[in-house]
Structure formats: C-alpha cells, structure tokens
Design a protein around this motif. Structure first.
Motif, PDB file in Angstrom:
ATOM      1  N   TYR A 189       0.848  -1.189   0.000  1.00 11.61           N
ATOM      2  CA  TYR A 189       0.000   0.000   0.000  1.00 11.61           C
ATOM      3  C   TYR A 189       0.888   1.244   0.000  1.00 11.61           C
ATOM      4  CZ  TYR A 189      -4.542  -2.262   0.605  1.00 11.61           C
ATOM      5  OH  TYR A 189      -5.700  -2.981   0.402  1.00 11.61           O
ATOM      6  N   LEU A 190       1.000   1.866  -1.158  1.00 17.94           N
ATOM      7  CA  LEU A 190       1.942   2.966  -1.310  1.00 17.94           C
ATOM      8  C   LEU A 190       1.395   4.288  -0.781  1.00 17.94           C
ATOM      9  CD1 LEU A 190       3.491   2.151  -4.800  1.00 17.94           C
ATOM     10  CD2 LEU A 190       4.161   1.342  -2.530  1.00 17.94           C
ATOM     11  N   ASP A 191       0.115   4.326  -0.411  1.00 15.63           N
ATOM     12  CA  ASP A 191      -0.391   5.512   0.271  1.00 15.63           C
ATOM     13  C   ASP A 191       0.064   5.543   1.726  1.00 15.63           C
ATOM     14  OD1 ASP A 191      -2.194   3.208   0.328  1.00 15.63           O
ATOM     15  OD2 ASP A 191      -3.466   4.425   1.630  1.00 15.63           O
ATOM     16  N   HIS A 192       0.513   4.392   2.263  1.00  7.81           N
ATOM     17  CA  HIS A 192       1.056   4.368   3.612  1.00  7.81           C
ATOM     18  C   HIS A 192       2.365   5.160   3.656  1.00  7.81           C
ATOM     19  CE1 HIS A 192      -1.256   0.645   5.304  1.00  7.81           C
ATOM     20  NE2 HIS A 192      -2.036   1.445   4.600  1.00  7.81           N
ATOM     21  N   ARG A 193       2.706   5.658   4.824  1.00  6.38           N
ATOM     22  CA  ARG A 193       3.840   6.573   4.976  1.00  6.38           C
ATOM     23  C   ARG A 193       5.157   5.908   4.567  1.00  6.38           C
ATOM     24  NH1 ARG A 193       5.205   5.784  10.989  1.00  6.38           N
ATOM     25  NH2 ARG A 193       3.907   3.993  11.476  1.00  6.38           N
ATOM     26  N   ALA A 194       6.024   6.696   3.966  1.00 10.31           N
ATOM     27  CA  ALA A 194       7.303   6.194   3.475  1.00 10.31           C
ATOM     28  C   ALA A 194       8.431   6.408   4.463  1.00 10.31           C
ATOM     29  CB  ALA A 194       7.654   6.866   2.153  1.00 10.31           C
ATOM     30  N   GLY A 195       8.160   7.046   5.591  1.00 13.46           N
ATOM     31  CA  GLY A 195       9.183   7.280   6.598  1.00 13.46           C
ATOM     32  C   GLY A 195       8.540   7.573   7.944  1.00 13.46           C
ATOM     33  N   ASP A 196       9.357   7.530   8.988  1.00 19.62           N
ATOM     34  CA  ASP A 196       8.869   7.754  10.350  1.00 19.62           C
ATOM     35  C   ASP A 196       9.078   9.179  10.835  1.00 19.62           C
ATOM     36  OD1 ASP A 196       7.487   5.751  11.612  1.00 19.62           O
ATOM     37  OD2 ASP A 196       9.278   4.563  12.048  1.00 19.62           O
ATOM     38  N   GLY A 197       9.681  10.023  10.011  1.00 21.35           N
ATOM     39  CA  GLY A 197      10.025  11.370  10.455  1.00 21.35           C
ATOM     40  C   GLY A 197       8.811  12.259  10.661  1.00 21.35           C
ATOM     41  N   PRO A 198       8.975  13.330  11.407  1.00 21.67           N
ATOM     42  CA  PRO A 198       7.865  14.235  11.713  1.00 21.67           C
ATOM     43  C   PRO A 198       7.365  15.027  10.510  1.00 21.67           C
ATOM     44  CG  PRO A 198       9.936  15.140  12.522  1.00 21.67           C
ATOM     45  CD  PRO A 198      10.235  13.757  12.062  1.00 21.67           C
ATOM     46  N   ASP A 199       8.153  15.081   9.429  1.00 22.54           N
ATOM     47  CA  ASP A 199       7.759  15.863   8.268  1.00 22.54           C
ATOM     48  C   ASP A 199       6.993  15.052   7.226  1.00 22.54           C
ATOM     49  OD1 ASP A 199       8.907  18.220   9.213  1.00 22.54           O
ATOM     50  OD2 ASP A 199      10.880  17.680   8.409  1.00 22.54           O
ATOM     51  N   GLU A 200       6.762  13.771   7.501  1.00 21.92           N
ATOM     52  CA  GLU A 200       6.056  12.933   6.534  1.00 21.92           C
ATOM     53  C   GLU A 200       4.615  13.443   6.383  1.00 21.92           C
ATOM     54  OE1 GLU A 200       6.777  10.270   3.673  1.00 21.92           O
ATOM     55  OE2 GLU A 200       8.185  10.765   5.274  1.00 21.92           O
ATOM     56  N   PRO A 201       4.182  13.732   5.146  1.00 15.79           N
ATOM     57  CA  PRO A 201       2.840  14.308   4.972  1.00 15.79           C
ATOM     58  C   PRO A 201       1.731  13.287   5.217  1.00 15.79           C
ATOM     59  CG  PRO A 201       3.867  13.892   2.854  1.00 15.79           C
ATOM     60  CD  PRO A 201       4.917  13.615   3.885  1.00 15.79           C
ATOM     61  N   VAL A 202       0.728  13.660   5.997  1.00 17.92           N
ATOM     62  CA  VAL A 202      -0.437  12.833   6.336  1.00 17.92           C
ATOM     63  C   VAL A 202       0.022  11.405   6.630  1.00 17.92           C
ATOM     64  CG1 VAL A 202      -2.846  12.357   5.772  1.00 17.92           C
ATOM     65  CG2 VAL A 202      -1.657  14.218   4.615  1.00 17.92           C
ATOM     66  N   PRO A 203       0.688  11.189   7.751  1.00 14.35           N
ATOM     67  CA  PRO A 203       1.305   9.882   8.019  1.00 14.35           C
ATOM     68  C   PRO A 203       0.285   8.814   8.401  1.00 14.35           C
ATOM     69  CG  PRO A 203       1.615  11.324   9.898  1.00 14.35           C
ATOM     70  CD  PRO A 203       0.937  12.148   8.839  1.00 14.35           C
ATOM     71  N   VAL A 204      -0.198   8.081   7.407  1.00 17.90           N
ATOM     72  CA  VAL A 204      -1.160   7.016   7.654  1.00 17.90           C
ATOM     73  C   VAL A 204      -0.491   5.650   7.483  1.00 17.90           C
ATOM     74  CG1 VAL A 204      -3.119   8.417   6.888  1.00 17.90           C
ATOM     75  CG2 VAL A 204      -1.922   6.962   5.245  1.00 17.90           C
ATOM     76  N   GLY A 205      -1.089   4.641   8.104  1.00 18.08           N
ATOM     77  CA  GLY A 205      -0.704   3.257   7.881  1.00 18.08           C
ATOM     78  C   GLY A 205       0.677   2.902   8.386  1.00 18.08           C
ATOM     79  N   PHE A 206       1.221   1.866   7.785  1.00 17.56           N
ATOM     80  CA  PHE A 206       2.522   1.342   8.182  1.00 17.56           C
ATOM     81  C   PHE A 206       3.649   2.157   7.548  1.00 17.56           C
ATOM     82  CE2 PHE A 206      -0.166  -2.635   7.822  1.00 17.56           C
ATOM     83  CZ  PHE A 206      -0.430  -2.711   9.173  1.00 17.56           C
ATOM     84  N   CYS A 207       4.790   2.198   8.212  1.00 19.51           N
ATOM     85  CA  CYS A 207       5.975   2.808   7.628  1.00 19.51           C
ATOM     86  C   CYS A 207       6.619   1.793   6.688  1.00 19.51           C
ATOM     87  CB  CYS A 207       6.963   3.217   8.720  1.00 19.51           C
ATOM     88  SG  CYS A 207       8.492   3.935   8.061  1.00 19.51           S
ATOM     89  N   ARG A 208       6.622   2.114   5.392  1.00 23.19           N
ATOM     90  CA  ARG A 208       7.165   1.215   4.377  1.00 23.19           C
ATOM     91  C   ARG A 208       8.152   1.987   3.516  1.00 23.19           C
ATOM     92  NH1 ARG A 208       7.100  -3.811   5.301  1.00 23.19           N
ATOM     93  NH2 ARG A 208       7.971  -2.666   7.033  1.00 23.19           N
ATOM     94  N   THR A 209       9.430   1.737   3.729  1.00 24.10           N
ATOM     95  CA  THR A 209      10.485   2.425   2.987  1.00 24.10           C
ATOM     96  C   THR A 209      10.712   1.757   1.635  1.00 24.10           C
ATOM     97  OG1 THR A 209      12.249   1.021   3.851  1.00 24.10           O
ATOM     98  CG2 THR A 209      11.609   2.945   5.185  1.00 24.10           C
ATOM     99  N   VAL A 210      11.549   2.393   0.832  1.00 20.35           N
ATOM    100  CA  VAL A 210      11.922   1.795  -0.453  1.00 20.35           C
ATOM    101  C   VAL A 210      12.520   0.409  -0.234  1.00 20.35           C
ATOM    102  CG1 VAL A 210      13.476   2.003  -2.433  1.00 20.35           C
ATOM    103  CG2 VAL A 210      12.243   4.012  -1.593  1.00 20.35           C
ATOM    104  N   GLU A 211      13.382   0.275   0.754  1.00 24.59           N
ATOM    105  CA  GLU A 211      14.004  -1.022   1.031  1.00 24.59           C
ATOM    106  C   GLU A 211      12.975  -2.058   1.461  1.00 24.59           C
ATOM    107  OE1 GLU A 211      18.274  -0.997   2.742  1.00 24.59           O
ATOM    108  OE2 GLU A 211      17.229   0.711   3.663  1.00 24.59           O
ATOM    109  N   ASP A 212      11.992  -1.646   2.244  1.00 26.49           N
ATOM    110  CA  ASP A 212      10.945  -2.581   2.665  1.00 26.49           C
ATOM    111  C   ASP A 212      10.177  -3.118   1.465  1.00 26.49           C
ATOM    112  OD1 ASP A 212      11.496  -2.220   5.414  1.00 26.49           O
ATOM    113  OD2 ASP A 212      10.176  -0.470   5.510  1.00 26.49           O
TER     114      ASP A 212
END
Length: 570
Positions: free
Chosen positions: A414-437
């Motif tokens: 689910y690519l709408d889920h947040r791509a990072g854990d940082g405070p600047d991540e826009p509308v941080p929904v769902g699981f943190c899933r990075t490129v490596e993940d």
C-alpha cells in the motif's frame, strides 16, 4: 549483481554483459519489425524521435528480416513468455531485439529507452544524442500480473494525469493498471443507461482533510468523471505500451455515491449523499434481484469500453448490519438455503450470492471477475480471481480452493502508507514502508508456502503475480500521487518482476544496497527528466510536507505479532 550496475537497468535483468563501445543512432536510422511486434517498435520509435529530434525510418518486412536495418525486432520462439534478448553493437553498429511475443517486445523497448539515458525521458530534444552502450541483455518476467492500482474515486485525477500514470507504469514494466473507478466518495465511470450515476454521484460537497477520525472538513466541492471515449483512449494508450487496464466497479459495499443517485437500491430507505469522509460506510446495496439487474447493465457498459479479460467487482468492506435489520432479506437468505445454526436466514451469505451473480454475468461476456479477498467464499465461482490485501493466509486458502490469486498485502504494497517515520512525513497514515521494505517484498514467501502443503495439489490455483495500491484518500493531486508512488513503485516493479519466493532482498543486504545505488545513480535521473515529483531518499522537500494535517500511523510489528500471516485489517 555488479555486472548490471554499469547498465543501470530497472528491473535488473537476469543476464547482462557490458561490451566495449556504443551504438549512436543517427538521423534517419532504419527500424524493422514484423507485424506482430509492430506496436512495441512503433512506441519506441515515437519516444526516441520525440526525445532526440531525429527521424527513425520504418522499413517494410516481408517475411525475412532486412539485416541492413539499424534497429530490428524479431520473434524468437525459444525465449520464455514475456522474455526478450537485446544485442546492442552485435553486429557492429546495429541493435537487435529478439522477443518471445509482443509482451517481450514491449519490455525490450522499455529497456532500450533506459539504455539511452535520462534524455530519453524528455518530450523534446535538448541537444543530446541517442547513444546506447554496447551490451547483451536477456531477461523474462517472473509473473504475468505485475500491477498497480490507481484510485480515482476518492480524488479524481484528470485524464492527462491518468495517461501519465499509465506511461510511468509501463516504464517500470508493469503489465496491469487497475482503475478503481467507483467508491462511496465518487462515481467516475460514465453510464449512459443510468446518467444520474455521474450527474449526482460524481461529486461530493466537501472532503475530509487527513484522517476521518479528526472530523476536519475543507468545505470545497470535489468531483469529476471520465466519459466512455475518455476511457477508451486510456485503454488504447495503455495497450500501445503493453499495459492492460482493469476496471473496478466496487459492490455491494463502497457504493454510497451510487445510492445517492439511485436510493431505491440501498439496504436502508431514505435519501443518501455522496460520502465526504473516509473509512468504511455501512450504507450498502440491498442484495436483491433489482440490484443485480442494475449492475449487470452497468457491467455491460464497462465491458463495451474496456477490453481487459478481467473486471474488478470489489467485494471488500461490506458491512451486513443493514441487511440484518430487514426481515425480507433475512427471509430471502433462508429461501436461498443460507441459514444460521438456529435456522434463521444468514444474510452474510447474500454477499457471496450477489458477487456470484455478477461474476457469472461477466463470464457470459468472456471476462473473469476479480474480487478483494473478502469476496472469497463458498459461493464465489472458481474462475474468479482473488486479490489478497489482508495478508497471506487468505491467499493460501483461496489458492487451495482453486482460485487464481494476486498478492497485494497492505503490510507491504500500500503505497499511500507513509514512506518514513520522520515528523515531516505528509499525512502519516498506515505502516511505515520504505523503499528497502518494498524492495524486499516476496508475493508468496517460501517460508510461508512451506506451511501450506495443500498448495501443491493438482486442483490448487495459481499465483498470477502481485499488485501495488495507490489509494488516494490523502492524495488530492498528481503531485501527491507522485510523492507516494515513487520511488517505491520502482522497488516494487523489480521485486515482482524477479520474485522467487526465496528472499535475498532484505533491507541492508547486498542486493538491497546495490538496488539503492542503482536507483540513485541511474533511475532517479530518469524520473527527474520525466518530471516525477518523487519522495527524496532523505525525506520530503519543504513543499511536499503537510504540517498540521493529522494522519493515523499504525504499528506494523504489533499487528504482525497479533495477526501473523493472516494480517490485520486497518
């Protein structure tokens, strides 16, 4: 994998060799291709001419290939389905493309574009020349269904943005774009038989900003829909790039926009409105013969517009509370033989009954139904494809029951889920899933498959492939879609192209490090040239942030501990 790094291809090919020298394509270079491969050759010619300001001259092929052609496409039946072989500089100064079929030719054409470097992704000549490094490449996909879903129901995207999305999916050698055309928040498919679906259902009074849990509204009307001719254009555009567009009309839940237009179809009486918040609505269709007939008509129109062999019926997140409240539906369930332990009608089974009627209708139109995994059950026809989003266990159950499946677990895809854990991540929904993940994704991991020996039986279904999802509750523009989708979709594309089930792409490992290096050195410059506003590897640009907009982060480790392979719905 170090031998692929100098070429920078993505997905990485199975075999490749960098040779000395290069082939420079001159103005009025010649191109030969048999009729069966002409669409791929034609597409490559167009993008090459556009990017480099040269003419590529097609030459006629009458059975025997003209060896003098500068670039030639040929059919090679010894290659696997979807497979291709490139020889750049062998013979000297020439480019030879061999493929098993048209799918392979499309993949080869995309590889040729990548070899020409970032300038090949521009729409007009900027002084660069088409220089292809001398090399040999041989490759084939691991699965036929390499898909990405684009949700245009929650936030409408203009047709030009949809065409661009298709073009980028093709650039990553994805084979399917699933268009999520209808939902509670909007109906985007023009029905000439039922015009209120767009006149009423295509717009909503306002939208929720951020998670629906906050109740924050923007007070701004939102809407739009695609005409039948718009969608025929999208289908043809995708076909020219080797991509199949699979439409999705979601039933019997996620239908509030349809009920606003035709409230007599609702399980609950009274007026209805197009939903302005996200989440799951219990405003659902009544599973009646009238509703079946209505959506058969809609699906006939869908089949007239889309040529894909698959049509999505949704089937997910359909609460049955409103059905239980109606004595006539309880009696109908009992009359159909669906009874609970105490003998009363089991309305939950009407969900499967409804989907089965529509799936059977699609079969009569030569199409296969595709449902989300909540639609899997004893009443679902065996030829229906099950897209599994809640985890892996339901996929195994569907396979064991004889269904073909597409893996789309929300824990990874689910690519709408947040791509990072940082405070600047826009509308941080769902699981943190990075490129490596995402790069580590295996559609059906060997460790899980080992727990299900029933998947090896002669009646078990097939894993068709996997699909990434771009849901747009929180993606209200093409720029936001770019940010959420890339570069994670590039990682997904390589993972599903070469998936083996045996892992080896775990974060921090050698393969993952090589991928990140290749992504940064070779592929992000291509996306830059194309104009993709992807998420930088170090975090969002200032203008990509959404300060003050609440999200709803989820804890992947905790949910995996609780749900295991079965997953846990959000």
């Amino acid at each position: 994998m170090s031998e692929i790094t100098p070429l920078g291809l993505l997905p990485a090919p199975a075999r490749s060799t960098r040779l000395d020298g290069a082939v420079v394509l001159a103005d009025r270079c010649t191109l030969a291709a048999p009729p069966g491969l002409a669409p791929a050759a034609r597409w490559w010619r167009r993008v090459t001419e556009e990017a480099f300001g040269i003419d590529v001259v097609p030459v006629r092929v009458d059975g025997v290939l003209d060896d003098a052609a500068d670039v030639a496409f040929v059919v090679d039946g010894s290659l696997p389905p979807g497979g291709y072989r490139l020889a750049v500089g062998e013979p000297a100064g020439r480019v030879r493309v061999a493929s098993a079929d048209l799918d392979g030719a499309h993949a080869a054409a995309q590889a040729l574009r990548q070899l020409a470097g970032p300038p090949a992704y521009r729409r007009a000549a900027a002084g660069a020349r088409p220089v292809l490094p001398a090399c040999t490449v041989e490759d084939a996909p691991g699965a036929p269904w390499r898909g990405v879903l684009l949700d245009v129901a929650r936030h409408f995207l203009p047709k030009a943005d949809v065409l661009r999305f298709v073009d980028l999916a093709a650039a990553h050698r994805l084979s399917v774009v699933q268009l999520h055309l209808t939902d509670d928040q909007g109906w985007r498919f023009e029905s000439r038989r039922y015009p209120l679906l767009t006149q009423v259902g295509a717009w909503r009074a306002e939208s929720t900003v951020g998670t629906w849990r906050t109740g924050t509204r923007d007070g701004r009307p939102h809407g739009g829909f695609y005409t039948a001719d718009d969608l025929r254009e999208v289908v043809a555009y995708a076909r020219e790039r080797g991509v199949t567009v699979v439409p999705e009309i979601d039933v019997p839940g996620h239908v509030q926009s349809a009920l606003a237009a035709y409230p007599h179809l609702a399980a609950r009486p009274g007026p209805h409105e197009v939903r302005t918040t996200w989440g799951i609505s219990d405003d659902v269709l009544a599973p009646t013969d009238e509703a079946v007939a209505f959506f058969r008509d809609v699906l006939d129109e869908v089949c007239d517009v889309f040529d894909a062999p698959f049509v999505g019926l949704g089937g997910d997140e359909a609460p049955t509370t409103a059905w239980q409240e109606r004595p006539d539906l309880v009696e109908r369930a009992a009359a159909l033989g669906y009874r609970t332990a105490d003998g009363t009608g089991d309305v939950a089974r009407l969900h499967g009954w409804f989907l089965a009627r529509l799936a059977e209708h699609l079969r009569g139109r030569g199409r296969r139904a595709v449902v989300w995994d909540e639609g899997f059950g004893p009443d679902l026809p065996r030829d229906a494809v099950v897209t599994c989003w809640r985890g892996w266990s339901v996929a195994a159950d569907a396979l064991a029951a004889g269904h073909d499946v597409v893996l789309a677990p929300e824990q990874v895809t689910y690519l709408d889920h947040r791509a990072g854990d940082g405070p600047d991540e826009p509308v941080p929904v769902g699981f943190c899933r990075t490129v490596e993940d995402v790069y580590a994704f295996e559609p059906l991991p060997a460790a899980f498959r080992a727990t299900r020996p029933d998947l090896d039986g002669p009646t078990a279904g097939r894993v068709l492939g996997a699909q990434a999802q771009v849901w747009t509750e929180h993606l209200d523009s093409g720029r936001r879609v770019d940010y959420a989708t890339y570069p994670r979709l590039a990682a997904f594309a390589e993972a599903v192209w070469s998936a083996t089930g045996d892992g080896g792409r775990e974060p921090g490992g050698a393969a993952s490090r090589e991928f990140l290096d290749r992504l940064a050195a070779a592929h992000l410059p291509r996306l830059d040239a194309y104009g993709v506003e992807y998420r930088p590897t170090g975090g969002p640009h200032p203008w990509q942030r959404r300060p003050g907009v609440a999200g709803h982060p989820r804890d992947l480790a905790a949910e995996r501990a609780a749900g295991g392979w079965a997953g846990v719905g959000g």
